[in-house]
Each structure stands twice: as structure tokens, then as C-alpha cells.
Design a protein around this motif. Structure first.
Motif, mmCIF file in Angstrom:
data_model
loop_
_atom_site.group_PDB
_atom_site.id
_atom_site.type_symbol
_atom_site.label_atom_id
_atom_site.label_comp_id
_atom_site.label_asym_id
_atom_site.label_seq_id
_atom_site.Cartn_x
_atom_site.Cartn_y
_atom_site.Cartn_z
ATOM 1 N N PHE A 198 0.860 -1.189 0.000
ATOM 2 C CA PHE A 198 0.000 0.000 0.000
ATOM 3 C C PHE A 198 0.890 1.231 0.000
ATOM 4 O O PHE A 198 1.489 1.588 1.021
ATOM 5 C CB PHE A 198 -0.956 -0.027 1.197
ATOM 6 N N ASP A 199 0.978 1.860 -1.162
ATOM 7 C CA ASP A 199 1.834 3.021 -1.356
ATOM 8 C C ASP A 199 1.330 4.186 -0.512
ATOM 9 O O ASP A 199 0.173 4.585 -0.623
ATOM 10 C CB ASP A 199 1.832 3.401 -2.840
ATOM 11 N N GLY A 200 2.199 4.716 0.341
ATOM 12 C CA GLY A 200 1.832 5.835 1.206
ATOM 13 C C GLY A 200 1.501 5.409 2.627
ATOM 14 O O GLY A 200 1.309 6.262 3.496
ATOM 15 N N HIS A 201 1.428 4.125 2.903
ATOM 16 C CA HIS A 201 1.197 3.653 4.274
ATOM 17 C C HIS A 201 2.499 3.808 5.041
ATOM 18 O O HIS A 201 3.532 3.299 4.623
ATOM 19 C CB HIS A 201 0.745 2.197 4.254
ATOM 20 N N ASP A 202 2.463 4.511 6.174
ATOM 21 C CA ASP A 202 3.712 4.842 6.859
ATOM 22 C C ASP A 202 4.195 3.774 7.849
ATOM 23 O O ASP A 202 5.257 3.930 8.453
ATOM 24 C CB ASP A 202 3.601 6.199 7.557
ATOM 25 N N ASP A 203 3.451 2.686 8.008
ATOM 26 C CA ASP A 203 3.871 1.645 8.952
ATOM 27 C C ASP A 203 3.471 0.266 8.415
ATOM 28 O O ASP A 203 2.837 -0.517 9.109
ATOM 29 C CB ASP A 203 3.236 1.898 10.323
ATOM 30 N N LEU A 204 3.847 -0.017 7.186
ATOM 31 C CA LEU A 204 3.436 -1.259 6.538
ATOM 32 C C LEU A 204 4.367 -2.397 6.963
ATOM 33 O O LEU A 204 5.434 -2.603 6.408
ATOM 34 C CB LEU A 204 3.464 -1.087 5.024
ATOM 35 N N ARG A 205 3.947 -3.120 7.989
ATOM 36 C CA ARG A 205 4.704 -4.274 8.465
ATOM 37 C C ARG A 205 3.726 -5.384 8.810
ATOM 38 O O ARG A 205 2.524 -5.163 8.884
ATOM 39 C CB ARG A 205 5.573 -3.916 9.667
ATOM 40 N N ARG A 206 4.244 -6.572 9.002
ATOM 41 C CA ARG A 206 3.396 -7.726 9.277
ATOM 42 C C ARG A 206 2.579 -7.500 10.544
ATOM 43 O O ARG A 206 3.043 -6.856 11.475
ATOM 44 C CB ARG A 206 4.238 -8.990 9.391
ATOM 45 N N ILE A 207 1.372 -8.082 10.545
ATOM 46 C CA ILE A 207 0.490 -7.898 11.697
ATOM 47 C C ILE A 207 -0.004 -9.220 12.272
ATOM 48 O O ILE A 207 -0.310 -9.317 13.445
ATOM 49 C CB ILE A 207 -0.692 -6.970 11.327
ATOM 50 N N LEU A 208 -0.075 -10.279 11.450
ATOM 51 C CA LEU A 208 -0.565 -11.575 11.916
ATOM 52 C C LEU A 208 0.513 -12.647 11.943
ATOM 53 O O LEU A 208 0.488 -13.528 12.795
ATOM 54 C CB LEU A 208 -1.734 -12.050 11.042
ATOM 55 N N THR A 209 1.446 -12.614 11.004
ATOM 56 C CA THR A 209 2.527 -13.592 11.015
ATOM 57 C C THR A 209 3.743 -12.976 11.692
ATOM 58 O O THR A 209 3.809 -11.774 11.928
ATOM 59 C CB THR A 209 2.895 -14.018 9.581
ATOM 60 N N ASP A 210 4.709 -13.827 11.985
ATOM 61 C CA ASP A 210 5.927 -13.375 12.640
ATOM 62 C C ASP A 210 6.757 -12.522 11.679
ATOM 63 O O ASP A 210 6.690 -12.698 10.463
ATOM 64 C CB ASP A 210 6.726 -14.609 13.085
ATOM 65 N N TYR A 211 7.569 -11.632 12.205
ATOM 66 C CA TYR A 211 8.375 -10.739 11.366
ATOM 67 C C TYR A 211 9.334 -11.509 10.467
ATOM 68 O O TYR A 211 9.677 -11.067 9.397
ATOM 69 C CB TYR A 211 9.155 -9.737 12.218
ATOM 70 N N GLY A 212 9.781 -12.677 10.894
ATOM 71 C CA GLY A 212 10.695 -13.470 10.086
ATOM 72 C C GLY A 212 9.998 -14.416 9.134
ATOM 73 O O GLY A 212 10.650 -15.192 8.442
ATOM 74 N N PHE A 213 8.684 -14.350 9.077
ATOM 75 C CA PHE A 213 7.913 -15.269 8.225
ATOM 76 C C PHE A 213 8.264 -15.035 6.757
ATOM 77 O O PHE A 213 8.414 -13.904 6.321
ATOM 78 C CB PHE A 213 6.419 -15.039 8.449
ATOM 79 N N ILE A 214 8.388 -16.135 6.013
ATOM 80 C CA ILE A 214 8.740 -16.034 4.596
ATOM 81 C C ILE A 214 7.497 -16.279 3.761
ATOM 82 O O ILE A 214 6.830 -17.310 3.914
ATOM 83 C CB ILE A 214 9.831 -17.063 4.227
ATOM 84 N N GLY A 215 7.160 -15.357 2.876
ATOM 85 C CA GLY A 215 6.022 -15.527 1.981
ATOM 86 C C GLY A 215 4.748 -14.883 2.510
ATOM 87 O O GLY A 215 4.749 -14.181 3.525
ATOM 88 N N HIS A 216 3.667 -15.149 1.807
ATOM 89 C CA HIS A 216 2.365 -14.577 2.141
ATOM 90 C C HIS A 216 1.344 -15.708 2.092
ATOM 91 O O HIS A 216 0.980 -16.184 1.015
ATOM 92 C CB HIS A 216 2.026 -13.449 1.159
ATOM 93 N N PRO A 217 0.865 -16.166 3.258
ATOM 94 C CA PRO A 217 0.133 -17.429 3.345
ATOM 95 C C PRO A 217 -1.243 -17.477 2.683
ATOM 96 O O PRO A 217 -1.761 -18.566 2.477
ATOM 97 C CB PRO A 217 0.013 -17.670 4.852
#
Length: 198
Positions: free
Chosen positions: A131-150
Motif C-alpha cells: 500500500f503506497d503511502g502507508h507509513d507503517d506497513l509491516r506484518r500484523i498476523l505472522t511473525d516478522y521473520g515469516f517467509i512468503g504470504h500465506p
């Protein structure tokens, strides 16, 4: 003119050429806008006096990969938002397709509706939609080290790694998936007189 038809007419009048397609189905209005017009269309939906969609109720990602086994007319990834006008007591569904399947990107609407914040983070986490312009686009449900998009349809069913708490190391550890793939066949047991009155 009934209420839903009046809403549909107002949307067509106000948004005009920004609407790629629109329809009334199952008592709801759905409009699709182009990625280039998405942000400005959402601003108009909130601010225009004929519409006044003050609340973003939901926003989610969709992966149309092999959707219905039909060829796709648009991009693989889309974002769908549900908006509510408290003043007019009507709702609209807005869909926008990301133009690039490799790096799906859609404009952020957080500055229009702050409630979009966690919804956009969820769509990023699960589908990989940026999302272009989102100032805090980080994972919210999976772990930060999670690989991929489930939630992507081509994501492997068992994933790549699993995590568990290791009591000897007293911490969470990651390891390759250890689940053996297996086919589960349901066992059906029926009485001899099943379905016949007694």
C-alpha cells in the motif's frame, strides 16, 4: 426510484469515468475503479455531498489466481473495500486491481479513513499487496521473520518453516517443516438398514 438505484445513479454521476465497471447484485452496489484513480475516487466517496461514505467498514485483499479456472480479465491481486454512509444509510463495495502481479501495489487510504491502517497491514501480510503511502506497513498476523504470504493461492499448504518453543534453549526456534504430507480418506460406517424405516 428505489434507494439502491438512487445510490448507483449517484455513484455513476459523481465518479463518472473513474468507474471501470459497476453492478447491482444481491441487494448491493459494487463498483470497480482503476488503480490510477483509486485514491482520488475514495476521497470523493468520502467527501462528496451526494455520497458521504464516512466509514470504511472493511478492506481486504483477494488473489484471483486460477479463480474459477477462468482466464483473468484483470490483474491477479485486488483490494476490496466496504464503505458505509451514516447520513444516507447506504453501503458500497469498491474493488481495485493491482496492475503488477509480481509486486502488487495499490495506494493507501489511511489518510482518508484511519481504520484502514490494520486492514492494509493484514492485506500486506497475508497477500503481499503493498500500500503506497502507508507509513507503517509491516506484518500484523505472522511473525516478522515469516517467509512468503500465506493467503496467496500458490503458497504451499504446509508452509516452509515451523516454529516451536524449545525448553532446552528457552526460546522460540525455527526449523524446516516436519509434517509428512498424507492423504486423509474418510471412513464411512453405515448400518445394513440405513435409510430404511424401522
Amino acid at each position: 426510484m428505489i434507494k439502491i438505484e438512487r445510490l448507483h445513479a449517484s455513484l455513476l454521476e459523481v465518479l463518472g469515468s473513474k468507474i471501470v465497471s459497476s453492478k447491482i447484485a444481491l441487494g448491493e452496489v459494487t463498483i470497480e475503479v482503476g488503480a490510477a484513480d483509486y485514491k482520488s475516487a475514495m476521497q470523493v466517496l468520502r467527501d462528496h455531498e451526494l455520497l458521504r461514505f464516512q466509514q470504511l467498514i472493511d478492506l481486504c485483499g483477494i488473489d484471483y489466481y486460477s479463480y474459477g479456472n477462468l482466464p483473468r480479465e484483470s490483474g491477479r491481486f485486488a483490494v476490496v473495500s466496504h464503505l458505509l454512509s451514516v447520513d444516507y444509510n447506504w453501503r458500497v463495495r469498491v474493488r481495485v486491481h493491482a496492475t503488477d502481479d509480481e509486486l502488487p501495489t495499490v495506494a493507501s487510504v489511511v489518510d482518508i479513513w484511519s481504520s484502514a491502517n490494520w486492514f492494509e497491514r493484514e492485506a500486506f501480510d497475508l497477500f503481499g499487496i503493498v500500500f503506497d503511502g502507508h507509513d507503517d506497513l509491516r506484518r500484523i498476523l505472522t511473525d516478522y521473520g515469516f517467509i512468503g504470504h500465506p493467503f496467496r493461492k500458490d503458497f504451499p499448504l504446509s508452509g516452509y518453516v515451523e516454529m516451536r518453543y524449545d525448553p532446552e534453549q528457552k526460546r522460540v526456534v525455527y526449523q524446516p517443516v516436519t509434517i509428512e504430507p498424507r492423504e486423509i480418506v474418510p471412513r464411512i460406517i453405515r448400518e445394513d438398514a440405513y435409510g430404511q424405516g424401522r
